[in-house]
Design a protein around this motif. Structure first.
Motif, PDB file in Angstrom:
ATOM      1  N   LYS A  99      -3.590   0.201  -3.572  1.00 19.90           N
ATOM      2  CA  LYS A  99      -3.957  -0.152  -4.938  1.00 19.90           C
ATOM      3  C   LYS A  99      -5.315  -0.860  -4.963  1.00 19.90           C
ATOM      4  CE  LYS A  99      -0.497  -0.425  -7.531  1.00 19.90           C
ATOM      5  NZ  LYS A  99       0.853  -0.841  -7.865  1.00 19.90           N
ATOM      6  N   LYS A 103      -8.816   3.570   1.728  1.00 17.95           N
ATOM      7  CA  LYS A 103      -8.801   5.019   1.664  1.00 17.95           C
ATOM      8  C   LYS A 103      -7.935   5.611   2.767  1.00 17.95           C
ATOM      9  CE  LYS A 103     -11.343   6.277  -1.833  1.00 17.95           C
ATOM     10  NZ  LYS A 103     -12.618   6.966  -1.670  1.00 17.95           N
ATOM     11  N   ASN A 117     -10.190  11.762  12.814  1.00 15.82           N
ATOM     12  CA  ASN A 117      -9.896  12.490  11.588  1.00 15.82           C
ATOM     13  C   ASN A 117      -9.933  11.537  10.391  1.00 15.82           C
ATOM     14  OD1 ASN A 117      -9.175  14.658  10.030  1.00 15.82           O
ATOM     15  ND2 ASN A 117      -7.458  15.263  11.333  1.00 15.82           N
ATOM     16  N   GLN A 121     -12.613  11.791   7.369  1.00 18.17           N
ATOM     17  CA  GLN A 121     -12.150  12.049   6.004  1.00 18.17           C
ATOM     18  C   GLN A 121     -12.513  10.911   5.066  1.00 18.17           C
ATOM     19  OE1 GLN A 121     -10.714  14.706   4.495  1.00 18.17           O
ATOM     20  NE2 GLN A 121     -11.191  15.813   6.372  1.00 18.17           N
ATOM     21  N   GLN A 124     -15.960  10.866   4.032  1.00 21.85           N
ATOM     22  CA  GLN A 124     -16.277  11.892   3.032  1.00 21.85           C
ATOM     23  C   GLN A 124     -15.703  11.541   1.664  1.00 21.85           C
ATOM     24  OE1 GLN A 124     -15.109  15.848   4.365  1.00 21.85           O
ATOM     25  NE2 GLN A 124     -16.037  15.438   6.361  1.00 21.85           N
ATOM     26  N   GLY A 125     -15.062  10.386   1.595  1.00 24.76           N
ATOM     27  CA  GLY A 125     -14.510   9.957   0.311  1.00 24.76           C
ATOM     28  C   GLY A 125     -13.079  10.401   0.093  1.00 24.76           C
ATOM     29  N   ASN A 126     -12.456  10.940   1.108  1.00 21.39           N
ATOM     30  CA  ASN A 126     -11.076  11.398   0.968  1.00 21.39           C
ATOM     31  C   ASN A 126     -10.090  10.362   1.508  1.00 21.39           C
ATOM     32  OD1 ASN A 126     -12.105  13.819  -0.006  1.00 21.39           O
ATOM     33  ND2 ASN A 126     -12.381  14.568   2.091  1.00 21.39           N
ATOM     34  N   PHE A 127      -8.819  10.610   1.255  1.00 19.75           N
ATOM     35  CA  PHE A 127      -7.783   9.744   1.784  1.00 19.75           C
ATOM     36  C   PHE A 127      -7.308  10.237   3.139  1.00 19.75           C
ATOM     37  CE2 PHE A 127      -7.076   9.109  -2.856  1.00 19.75           C
ATOM     38  CZ  PHE A 127      -7.323   7.755  -2.877  1.00 19.75           C
ATOM     39  N   TYR A 128      -6.872   9.308   3.953  1.00 27.07           N
ATOM     40  CA  TYR A 128      -6.176   9.737   5.162  1.00 27.07           C
ATOM     41  C   TYR A 128      -5.091   8.727   5.517  1.00 27.07           C
ATOM     42  CZ  TYR A 128      -5.064  11.685   9.657  1.00 27.07           C
ATOM     43  OH  TYR A 128      -4.384  12.263  10.692  1.00 27.07           O
ATOM     44  N   GLN A 134       2.937   7.851   6.023  1.00 28.66           N
ATOM     45  CA  GLN A 134       3.430   8.681   4.930  1.00 28.66           C
ATOM     46  C   GLN A 134       4.941   8.635   4.854  1.00 28.66           C
ATOM     47  OE1 GLN A 134       1.848  12.626   4.509  1.00 28.66           O
ATOM     48  NE2 GLN A 134      -0.102  12.003   5.414  1.00 28.66           N
ATOM     49  N   ALA A 163      14.850  -1.274 -22.619  1.00 27.69           N
ATOM     50  CA  ALA A 163      13.695  -1.552 -21.764  1.00 27.69           C
ATOM     51  C   ALA A 163      12.388  -1.377 -22.518  1.00 27.69           C
ATOM     52  CB  ALA A 163      13.718  -0.657 -20.530  1.00 27.69           C
ATOM     53  N   ILE A 202      16.141  -4.984 -17.892  1.00 27.76           N
ATOM     54  CA  ILE A 202      14.871  -4.283 -17.967  1.00 27.76           C
ATOM     55  C   ILE A 202      14.186  -4.251 -16.610  1.00 27.76           C
ATOM     56  CG2 ILE A 202      12.546  -4.439 -18.891  1.00 27.76           C
ATOM     57  CD1 ILE A 202      14.043  -5.775 -21.351  1.00 27.76           C
ATOM     58  N   LYS A 203      14.251  -5.390 -15.941  1.00 27.53           N
ATOM     59  CA  LYS A 203      13.630  -5.458 -14.626  1.00 27.53           C
ATOM     60  C   LYS A 203      14.179  -4.322 -13.755  1.00 27.53           C
ATOM     61  CE  LYS A 203      13.739  -8.314 -10.814  1.00 27.53           C
ATOM     62  NZ  LYS A 203      14.787  -9.209 -10.334  1.00 27.53           N
ATOM     63  N   VAL A 206      13.043  -0.848 -14.848  1.00 30.78           N
ATOM     64  CA  VAL A 206      11.670  -0.550 -14.444  1.00 30.78           C
ATOM     65  C   VAL A 206      11.608  -0.267 -12.951  1.00 30.78           C
ATOM     66  CG1 VAL A 206       9.342  -1.436 -14.268  1.00 30.78           C
ATOM     67  CG2 VAL A 206      10.705  -1.920 -16.297  1.00 30.78           C
ATOM     68  N   GLN A 209      12.676   2.933 -11.975  1.00 31.77           N
ATOM     69  CA  GLN A 209      11.843   3.772 -12.840  1.00 31.77           C
ATOM     70  C   GLN A 209      12.636   4.705 -13.753  1.00 31.77           C
ATOM     71  OE1 GLN A 209      10.857   4.243  -8.686  1.00 31.77           O
ATOM     72  NE2 GLN A 209       9.036   4.870  -9.762  1.00 31.77           N
TER      73      GLN A 209
END
Lengths: 211, 211
Positions: A99, A103, A117, A121, A124-128, A134, A163, A202-203, A206, A209
């Motif tokens: 957040k 990257k 790698n 990446q 180059q502005g990408n995520f890795y 993951q 909610a 509500i908590k 949320v 989700q």
DNA sequence: ATCAATATACTGGAAAACCAGTAGAAAAAA
DNA sequence: TTTTTTCTACTGGTTTTCCAGTATATTGAT
């Protein structure tokens, strides 16, 4: 085609990790390790004078925590690619780091290939994100939306309306039922979810989700 | 080193897009386009018989919406890499897609380079998001945690406690202040955030991730 | 040192939420 | 079809929240 190597900075307070990274990346001419720091303060003052393309950032620094570091670094140099590094991995921390703008994220058992790698990446502005990372992230997502006690369709519906901040009467109007009924649903919800006010309700809604 | 090409499936209801993609990717021998479909149903029945490595998935199909498609595809073949495609981009949709398991997301103005890069990365199990998509996601994050009216430190604290489902009295005890004071804070909070009950207060707190 | 913002605390009254128990109608499952 | 679950609705009473207005001590900034 041969690009010029990616200027990389290592920030970690474990000399072993630093040496390890240098060795792993030393052979590869796509990456050049500019220098390294063992704490956050030194890193930040360096970045005010000089810059790099990518930073390999240990999450557990002695002085400044990883999440803050990310913000501070990007505050000074917005276009540096930051790759988080940690030995173990807590989903919430990784999430926060992402957040805040990292990257990439790797565990410290990453291979040389993964490192290169990731650096390429991210540069180059990408995520890795490493495969283990993951997996951890995926698990944490499914875990959240999992185990809420079996609510009936109507109950779920009422819960979402609660909610949304709607009052009992509003909900009753909206569903064309008596406010008393809505109250009953609310009570059943609270019982099933083991809480004692709409707030906690509500908590939960949320968090799982439902909204 | 020459790998065998990545088997790719195109799912899009616009013939122009399909042809465009085929042309853009046709020159590159790292990618092989297996076939294409113009709706979700056909795609799913195909996947029950056969498989591919990567799917370029239009988000706006005529029959099944993109978010659902992702779930359904991964239900049939968990290890297919899915790349979302859309012309414009709503953050919430992209977020949902990611939550459901897409590994990449591109706008339809992506270059051939980006496409190949995305396909390659996703096939290797990594994420790939086009730069515009990243910008959109970043904006939506900052937007969320942005514009909540300036709350005082104490107010924020009280808000988080409310959001944790605690009652006025509990909070008062915890902060060693009068319940009446807590009430005042609550009221000020509601006024500042322009809502009229604790429920909505919590909703906001969660959305702006104060907790 | 002074002014503004913040945190604290009260009165009194209206509205809504919470608790406990009951119960009939409708829908789903056996 | 019978049984179970869900949805509906009520009585009656307690607690908490919500609203409006006021007011003082403390803190922070200029």
């Amino acid at each position: 085609m041969q690009h010029k190597p990616i200027n990389t900075l290592i920030v970690d307070d474990h000399p072993m990790v630093i040496e390890g990274l240098k060795t792993l990346l030393g052979d590869d001419d796509r990456v050049a390790i500019k220098t390294h720091f063992v704490n956050g303060t030194d890193t930040l003052s360096f970045l005010k004078e000089d810059t790099v393309d990518v930073i390999l950032l240990d999450v557990n620094l002695p002085d400044i925590n990883g999440v803050e570091m990310v913000t501070k670094i990007l505050n000074i140099r917005a276009n540096i690619g930051i790759i988080g590094l940690s030995t173990y991995s807590e989903p919430s921390i990784i999430n926060q780091m992402i957040k805040n703008g990292v990257k990439g994220y790797l565990l410290k058992n990453a291979t040389a290939d993964e490192l290169v790698n990731a650096i390429t990446q991210v540069h180059q502005g990408n995520f890795y994100f490493g495969s283990e990372v993951q997996k951890i992230l995926a698990d944490s997502v499914t875990q959240e939306s999992r185990d809420l006690p079996k609510l009936t369709r109507r109950e779920k519906h009422v819960l979402t309306l609660i909610a949304e901040g709607k009052t009992t009467n509003t909900i009753a109007d909206e569903l064309f039922i008596s406010p008393l009924t809505v109250e009953t649903h609310r009570r059943n919800l609270m019982q099933k979810l083991e809480v004692s006010n709409a707030a906690s309700l509500i908590k939960i809604a949320v968090e799982k989700q439902l909204i």
